[in-house]
Design an enzyme around this catalytic site. Structure first.
Site, PDB file in Angstrom:
ATOM      1  N   ASP A  37       3.805 -37.867   1.975  1.00  0.00           N
ATOM      2  CA  ASP A  37       2.729 -38.825   2.228  1.00  0.00           C
ATOM      3  C   ASP A  37       2.958 -40.033   1.315  1.00  0.00           C
ATOM      4  O   ASP A  37       2.679 -39.970   0.120  1.00  0.00           O
ATOM      5  CB  ASP A  37       1.375 -38.182   1.949  1.00  0.00           C
ATOM      6  CG  ASP A  37       0.211 -39.148   2.159  1.00  0.00           C
ATOM      7  OD1 ASP A  37       0.458 -40.307   2.567  1.00  0.00           O
ATOM      8  OD2 ASP A  37      -0.942 -38.751   1.904  1.00  0.00           O
ATOM      9  N   ALA A  61       5.507 -47.389   8.925  1.00  0.00           N
ATOM     10  CA  ALA A  61       4.554 -48.511   9.031  1.00  0.00           C
ATOM     11  C   ALA A  61       3.456 -48.150  10.010  1.00  0.00           C
ATOM     12  O   ALA A  61       3.624 -47.284  10.875  1.00  0.00           O
ATOM     13  CB  ALA A  61       5.260 -49.777   9.499  1.00  0.00           C
ATOM     14  N   THR A 102       8.478 -57.654   9.697  1.00  0.00           N
ATOM     15  CA  THR A 102       8.226 -58.063  11.084  1.00  0.00           C
ATOM     16  C   THR A 102       8.144 -59.576  11.273  1.00  0.00           C
ATOM     17  O   THR A 102       7.831 -60.315  10.322  1.00  0.00           O
ATOM     18  CB  THR A 102       6.889 -57.440  11.553  1.00  0.00           C
ATOM     19  OG1 THR A 102       6.520 -57.943  12.839  1.00  0.00           O
ATOM     20  CG2 THR A 102       5.749 -57.786  10.590  1.00  0.00           C
ATOM     21  N   ASP A 103       8.372 -60.015  12.509  1.00  0.00           N
ATOM     22  CA  ASP A 103       8.193 -61.422  12.864  1.00  0.00           C
ATOM     23  C   ASP A 103       6.723 -61.830  12.814  1.00  0.00           C
ATOM     24  O   ASP A 103       6.401 -63.013  12.795  1.00  0.00           O
ATOM     25  CB  ASP A 103       8.759 -61.684  14.270  1.00  0.00           C
ATOM     26  CG  ASP A 103       8.109 -60.815  15.346  1.00  0.00           C
ATOM     27  OD1 ASP A 103       7.824 -59.638  15.059  1.00  0.00           O
ATOM     28  OD2 ASP A 103       7.907 -61.292  16.480  1.00  0.00           O
ATOM     29  N   TYR A 126      -2.261 -56.840  11.187  1.00  0.00           N
ATOM     30  CA  TYR A 126      -0.925 -56.243  11.082  1.00  0.00           C
ATOM     31  C   TYR A 126       0.024 -57.170  10.324  1.00  0.00           C
ATOM     32  O   TYR A 126       0.679 -56.756   9.362  1.00  0.00           O
ATOM     33  CB  TYR A 126      -0.383 -55.943  12.479  1.00  0.00           C
ATOM     34  CG  TYR A 126       1.075 -55.546  12.513  1.00  0.00           C
ATOM     35  CD1 TYR A 126       1.493 -54.344  11.957  1.00  0.00           C
ATOM     36  CD2 TYR A 126       2.032 -56.371  13.090  1.00  0.00           C
ATOM     37  CE1 TYR A 126       2.834 -53.969  11.979  1.00  0.00           C
ATOM     38  CE2 TYR A 126       3.361 -56.009  13.126  1.00  0.00           C
ATOM     39  CZ  TYR A 126       3.762 -54.813  12.566  1.00  0.00           C
ATOM     40  OH  TYR A 126       5.084 -54.464  12.582  1.00  0.00           O
ATOM     41  N   LYS A 130       1.679 -56.545   6.561  1.00  0.00           N
ATOM     42  CA  LYS A 130       3.141 -56.461   6.434  1.00  0.00           C
ATOM     43  C   LYS A 130       3.662 -57.501   5.437  1.00  0.00           C
ATOM     44  O   LYS A 130       4.574 -57.216   4.658  1.00  0.00           O
ATOM     45  CB  LYS A 130       3.804 -56.644   7.801  1.00  0.00           C
ATOM     46  CG  LYS A 130       3.629 -55.462   8.743  1.00  0.00           C
ATOM     47  CD  LYS A 130       4.296 -54.185   8.249  1.00  0.00           C
ATOM     48  CE  LYS A 130       5.801 -54.238   8.352  1.00  0.00           C
ATOM     49  NZ  LYS A 130       6.438 -52.967   7.907  1.00  0.00           N
ATOM     50  N   TRP A 151      10.292 -57.140  18.230  1.00  0.00           N
ATOM     51  CA  TRP A 151      10.384 -56.568  19.582  1.00  0.00           C
ATOM     52  C   TRP A 151      11.277 -55.320  19.610  1.00  0.00           C
ATOM     53  O   TRP A 151      12.180 -55.194  20.430  1.00  0.00           O
ATOM     54  CB  TRP A 151      10.928 -57.603  20.563  1.00  0.00           C
ATOM     55  CG  TRP A 151      10.091 -58.837  20.781  1.00  0.00           C
ATOM     56  CD1 TRP A 151       9.169 -59.388  19.937  1.00  0.00           C
ATOM     57  CD2 TRP A 151      10.114 -59.695  21.929  1.00  0.00           C
ATOM     58  NE1 TRP A 151       8.619 -60.530  20.476  1.00  0.00           N
ATOM     59  CE2 TRP A 151       9.189 -60.743  21.713  1.00  0.00           C
ATOM     60  CE3 TRP A 151      10.831 -59.690  23.122  1.00  0.00           C
ATOM     61  CZ2 TRP A 151       8.956 -61.761  22.635  1.00  0.00           C
ATOM     62  CZ3 TRP A 151      10.609 -60.712  24.039  1.00  0.00           C
ATOM     63  CH2 TRP A 151       9.676 -61.729  23.804  1.00  0.00           C
TER      64      TRP A 151
END
Length: 284
Positions: A37, A61, A102-103, A126, A130, A151
């Protein structure tokens, strides 16, 4: 090296496990929430210390973008707090960490590919969690490498490619957004690049990675159906405004990959080549 993989049951984690046999000199500890965890700081520190971990690849994530808008606490715990725990634990062993981002750290208002030095401006829970995760990893681990991707799809797990194949077989008509532009990423290509970084040396920096090329979700769907041999479903282009979602999506999130290509001397496949490889595997 002893390498900890988190999120091993996800798309990228599964692809990494497929490649691990190509690096028999390393020992991999593949974990998901059942084994470790990562939101439990003490558990993370104990695992890293007891197993003499030298490096961490964090694939874990909270990725349910729309649900994140109403589930901020859990999203923050997994995307912001947990990566910092991992970074701090590996720093105690003077190890390295590769963290997948992430983008969505960008708002998508640019019209040319995003480079690593562009100022992040997330417009969703989100994306915000991130970005905070990136900052925490960089703060607590001196040898932290952040890879932003976009993507993501694979033969594993739930993803856009699998969904479009299923819906294409089930429905006569399908509406897909045409005014959001980006580049798909085959998780296997990203996994291969991560392994190159491990072998050549993890660099403390931020990098972008997706496949080459530019496409909309609508055109991506048309390509998926063409390659999968689905010709009975009419795909209709939709404006983003016609398909409202709880979370905002970047209208343009093409990532510039020059930095990672030059740093590790790699060539990145064109999106359609990788899509064909994945779809053929799914259909076989």
């Amino acid at each position: 090296m002893n390498i900890l993989i988190t999120g091993c049951k996800g798309q990228l984690g599964n692809e990494i496990q497929l490649l691990e046999k190509t690096l028999p000199s390393h020992t991999f500890f593949n974990t998901d929430v059942d084994e470790l965890d990562i939101t439990d700081q003490m558990a993370v520190e104990q695992f890293v210390a007891q197993n003499a971990i030298d490096g961490i690849v964090n694939c874990a994530a909270y990725t349910a973008v729309d649900k994140a808008e109403s589930n901020k606490e859990l999203c923050t715990s997994l995307n912001t707090v947990a990566p910092a725990y991992l970074a701090a634990a590996i720093e105690k062993r003077k190890g390295w960490m590769i963290h997948i981002s992430t983008d969505y750290v960008f708002d998508g208002t640019k019209h040319t590919p995003y480079v690593e030095t562009d100022t992040p401006c997330p417009n969703s829970v989100y994306g915000s969690t991130k970005l905070a995760g990136e900052l925490g990893v960089i703060k607590f681990c001196k040898r932290a490498m952040v890879i932003r991707t976009a993507w993501l799809y694979s033969t594993f797990g739930n993803n856009f490619v699998k969904t479009m194949i299923r819906l294409g077989k089930e429905k006569e008509q399908l509406g897909v957004i045409f005014d959001q532009i980006g580049t798909p990423t085959y998780a296997r290509d990203l996994a291969k690049t991560i392994f190159v970084a491990i072998e050549k040396g993890v660099r403390a920096d931020v990098f972008h990675f997706s496949n080459e090329g530019v496409i909309s979700w609508y055109d991506f769907t048309k390509a998926i159906h063409r390659i999968a041999g689905i010709d009975t479903c009419h795909v209709k282009p939709l404006h983003t405004s016609e398909y409202p979602t709880p979370a905002s999506r970047p209208a343009y999130s093409v990532l510039d990959k020059t930095k990672i290509k030059e740093a590790y001397d790699i060539e990145i496949p064109y999106w359609e080549e990788s899509l064909r490889e994945c779809v053929n595997e799914l259909m076989s």
